[in-house]
Structure formats: structure tokens, C-alpha cells
Motif scaffolding. Structure first.
Motif, PDB file in Angstrom:
ATOM      1  N   ARG A   8       0.854  -1.190   0.000  1.00 49.55           N
ATOM      2  CA  ARG A   8       0.000   0.000   0.000  1.00 49.55           C
ATOM      3  C   ARG A   8       0.893   1.246   0.000  1.00 49.55           C
ATOM      4  NH1 ARG A   8      -5.167   0.783   2.578  1.00 49.55           N
ATOM      5  NH2 ARG A   8      -4.934  -1.264   3.498  1.00 49.55           N
ATOM      6  N   ALA A   9       0.606   2.195  -0.881  1.00 53.91           N
ATOM      7  CA  ALA A   9       1.280   3.491  -0.846  1.00 53.91           C
ATOM      8  C   ALA A   9       0.831   4.193   0.428  1.00 53.91           C
ATOM      9  CB  ALA A   9       0.906   4.311  -2.077  1.00 53.91           C
ATOM     10  N   CYS A  10       1.798   4.649   1.235  1.00 49.03           N
ATOM     11  CA  CYS A  10       1.423   5.159   2.555  1.00 49.03           C
ATOM     12  C   CYS A  10       2.517   6.056   3.112  1.00 49.03           C
ATOM     13  CB  CYS A  10       1.204   3.958   3.475  1.00 49.03           C
ATOM     14  SG  CYS A  10       0.881   4.358   5.186  1.00 49.03           S
ATOM     15  N   SER A  11       2.138   7.221   3.563  1.00 48.57           N
ATOM     16  CA  SER A  11       3.106   8.137   4.163  1.00 48.57           C
ATOM     17  C   SER A  11       3.638   7.605   5.490  1.00 48.57           C
ATOM     18  CB  SER A  11       2.479   9.520   4.360  1.00 48.57           C
ATOM     19  OG  SER A  11       2.266  10.126   3.112  1.00 48.57           O
ATOM     20  N   ILE A  12       2.892   6.717   6.160  1.00 49.75           N
ATOM     21  CA  ILE A  12       3.406   6.093   7.387  1.00 49.75           C
ATOM     22  C   ILE A  12       4.634   5.264   7.043  1.00 49.75           C
ATOM     23  CG2 ILE A  12       2.939   4.427   9.237  1.00 49.75           C
ATOM     24  CD1 ILE A  12      -0.037   5.300   9.053  1.00 49.75           C
ATOM     25  N   ALA A  13       4.532   4.436   5.999  1.00 50.75           N
ATOM     26  CA  ALA A  13       5.670   3.619   5.572  1.00 50.75           C
ATOM     27  C   ALA A  13       6.835   4.496   5.139  1.00 50.75           C
ATOM     28  CB  ALA A  13       5.248   2.681   4.442  1.00 50.75           C
ATOM     29  N   ASP A  14       6.538   5.567   4.406  1.00 51.53           N
ATOM     30  CA  ASP A  14       7.592   6.475   3.955  1.00 51.53           C
ATOM     31  C   ASP A  14       8.287   7.138   5.149  1.00 51.53           C
ATOM     32  OD1 ASP A  14       6.824   5.820   1.373  1.00 51.53           O
ATOM     33  OD2 ASP A  14       5.689   7.674   1.065  1.00 51.53           O
ATOM     34  N   ALA A  15       7.508   7.573   6.134  1.00 51.58           N
ATOM     35  CA  ALA A  15       8.084   8.211   7.320  1.00 51.58           C
ATOM     36  C   ALA A  15       8.914   7.218   8.123  1.00 51.58           C
ATOM     37  CB  ALA A  15       6.974   8.805   8.190  1.00 51.58           C
ATOM     38  N   LEU A  16       8.409   5.987   8.256  1.00 57.48           N
ATOM     39  CA  LEU A  16       9.153   4.975   9.003  1.00 57.48           C
ATOM     40  C   LEU A  16      10.474   4.636   8.330  1.00 57.48           C
ATOM     41  CD1 LEU A  16       6.289   2.609  10.175  1.00 57.48           C
ATOM     42  CD2 LEU A  16       7.686   4.132  11.588  1.00 57.48           C
ATOM     43  N   GLU A  17      10.520   4.731   7.028  1.00 59.11           N
ATOM     44  CA  GLU A  17      11.766   4.488   6.302  1.00 59.11           C
ATOM     45  C   GLU A  17      12.846   5.477   6.745  1.00 59.11           C
ATOM     46  OE1 GLU A  17      14.410   2.560   3.976  1.00 59.11           O
ATOM     47  OE2 GLU A  17      12.337   1.905   4.302  1.00 59.11           O
ATOM     48  N   LEU A  18      12.445   6.687   7.065  1.00 61.01           N
ATOM     49  CA  LEU A  18      13.403   7.714   7.485  1.00 61.01           C
ATOM     50  C   LEU A  18      13.631   7.735   8.994  1.00 61.01           C
ATOM     51  CD1 LEU A  18      15.225  10.138   6.904  1.00 61.01           C
ATOM     52  CD2 LEU A  18      13.165  11.579   6.967  1.00 61.01           C
ATOM     53  N   VAL A  19      12.569   7.704   9.784  1.00 64.68           N
ATOM     54  CA  VAL A  19      12.713   7.917  11.231  1.00 64.68           C
ATOM     55  C   VAL A  19      12.267   6.735  12.083  1.00 64.68           C
ATOM     56  CG1 VAL A  19      12.448  10.419  11.014  1.00 64.68           C
ATOM     57  CG2 VAL A  19      10.441   9.018  11.508  1.00 64.68           C
ATOM     58  N   GLY A  20      11.862   5.647  11.480  1.00 63.07           N
ATOM     59  CA  GLY A  20      11.211   4.585  12.236  1.00 63.07           C
ATOM     60  C   GLY A  20      12.124   3.556  12.858  1.00 63.07           C
ATOM     61  N   GLU A  21      13.293   3.942  13.223  1.00 59.43           N
ATOM     62  CA  GLU A  21      14.216   3.034  13.877  1.00 59.43           C
ATOM     63  C   GLU A  21      14.489   3.570  15.276  1.00 59.43           C
ATOM     64  OE1 GLU A  21      17.682   1.214  15.249  1.00 59.43           O
ATOM     65  OE2 GLU A  21      17.655   3.337  14.723  1.00 59.43           O
ATOM     66  N   ARG A  22      14.627   2.683  16.228  1.00 60.29           N
ATOM     67  CA  ARG A  22      14.763   3.046  17.644  1.00 60.29           C
ATOM     68  C   ARG A  22      15.778   4.162  17.884  1.00 60.29           C
ATOM     69  NH1 ARG A  22      14.453   0.311  22.809  1.00 60.29           N
ATOM     70  NH2 ARG A  22      16.071   1.072  24.181  1.00 60.29           N
ATOM     71  N   TRP A  23      16.999   3.992  17.375  1.00 65.02           N
ATOM     72  CA  TRP A  23      18.061   4.952  17.676  1.00 65.02           C
ATOM     73  C   TRP A  23      17.810   6.303  17.016  1.00 65.02           C
ATOM     74  CZ3 TRP A  23      19.527   2.902  21.728  1.00 65.02           C
ATOM     75  CH2 TRP A  23      19.773   1.531  21.845  1.00 65.02           C
TER      76      TRP A  23
END
Length: 155
Positions: A8-23
Motif C-alpha cells: 500500500r502506498a502510505c506516508s506512514i511507511a515512507d516516514a518509518l523508512e526515514l525515522v522509524g528506527e529506535r536509535w
């Protein structure tokens, strides 16, 4: 026959690609707290130096943080949030609220005081009407909406 997948095209997935890691998120948290120097961010997050270096570079190239040199010899930098980084802070406040309610309900480890003097209780609201944004009060629209096909028992 293998099924093809089309995420699914999704800004949540796009945002997680950049900032969605713990550190990455913990680095943003530290900068929000006013911690701007690399060694202090390492200490307060528990991240290894090499991982934190990689995450900060990614956040910088993604426009979430910017570096400012504070020493020439040796070259040293501080990290500051961009406008986009400050908006990630809003997401972190909402995530903190969830953690306080569901993981630390008896003793939240950190509380933020709002400028009104009360403990901050962040809530996501509709910018237009001011009502809370919750499930079942909004409808998805746009290119990321997938149509669900129901299959009958006779197919």
C-alpha cells in the motif's frame, strides 16, 4: 501460482523508512530535550557510536536534523532539529502518551509541563473542527486506499 504483492502506498511507511528506527527516534528525543552533542546523545540513548553516526547522517540527509559546527580544532558539531524534526517531536509526545497509559500507567518516567502549568496530555485532533482524531471518525481517501474484495462461498 504465486501471488504478487503490491504494498500500500502510505506516508506512514515512507516516514518509518526515514525515522522509524529506535536509535533515530531516541536521537530526536534527546535533541528535543536540548542534548545536542554526539557524546551526550550516545550516553543518553545507549546506542553504539557507529550506529548513532549512521542514524544521524540519515536524519540529516532526510532533513530532520542539521549540524552546526561549534569547534574547528578538532572539528565538532552540535545537532539541531529542523522544522520537520520538531514535527517528529509531536509524534514522540503522542507515542510517549501511549507508553505512559499502556506500559507505565502507575509511574510515567517523564512528564512534560505545558506552558499553562498543567501536565501535558497530547491528543491528536482534526485541524479543521478540533475534534479528536480516532478510529471510526474518519474515512481514508487517496492513492493508498486499497479496495477490499469480499469473496463469496460460491467462488
Amino acid at each position: 501460482m504465486a501471488k504478487s504483492t503490491a504494498p500500500r502506498a502510505c506516508s506512514i511507511a515512507d516516514a518509518l523508512e526515514l525515522v522509524g528506527e529506535r536509535w533515530s527516534l531516541l536521537a530526536v528525543r534527546e535533541i528535543l530535550h536540548g542534548v545536542r552533542r554526539f557524546d551526550e546523545i550516545v550516553r543518553n540513548t545507549g546506542a553504539s557510536r557507529d550506529i548513532l553516526t549512521t542514524r544521524l547522517r540519515k536524519l540529516e540527509s532526510g532533513g530532520v536534523v542539521r549540524r552546526e559546527q561549534y569547534s574547528e580544532r578538532p572539528p565538532r558539531f552540535e545537532y539541531h532539529l529542523t522544522t520537520a524534526g520538531k514535527e517528529v517531536g509531536d509524534v514522540l509526545l503522542t507515542l510517549m502518551r501511549w507508553g505512559d497509559r499502556h506500559l507505565n500507567p502507575d509511574d510515567p518516567p517523564v512528564r512534560w509541563l505545558h506552558s499553562c502549568g498543567e501536565v501535558l496530555d497530547p491528543v491528536v485532533v482534526c485541524n479543521h473542527c478540533g475534534e479528536p482524531a480516532r478510529n471510526n471518525v474518519h474515512t481514508a481517501t487517496g492513492r493508498g486506499v486499497l479496495v477490499v474484495h469480499e469473496t463469496g462461498s460460491g467462488s
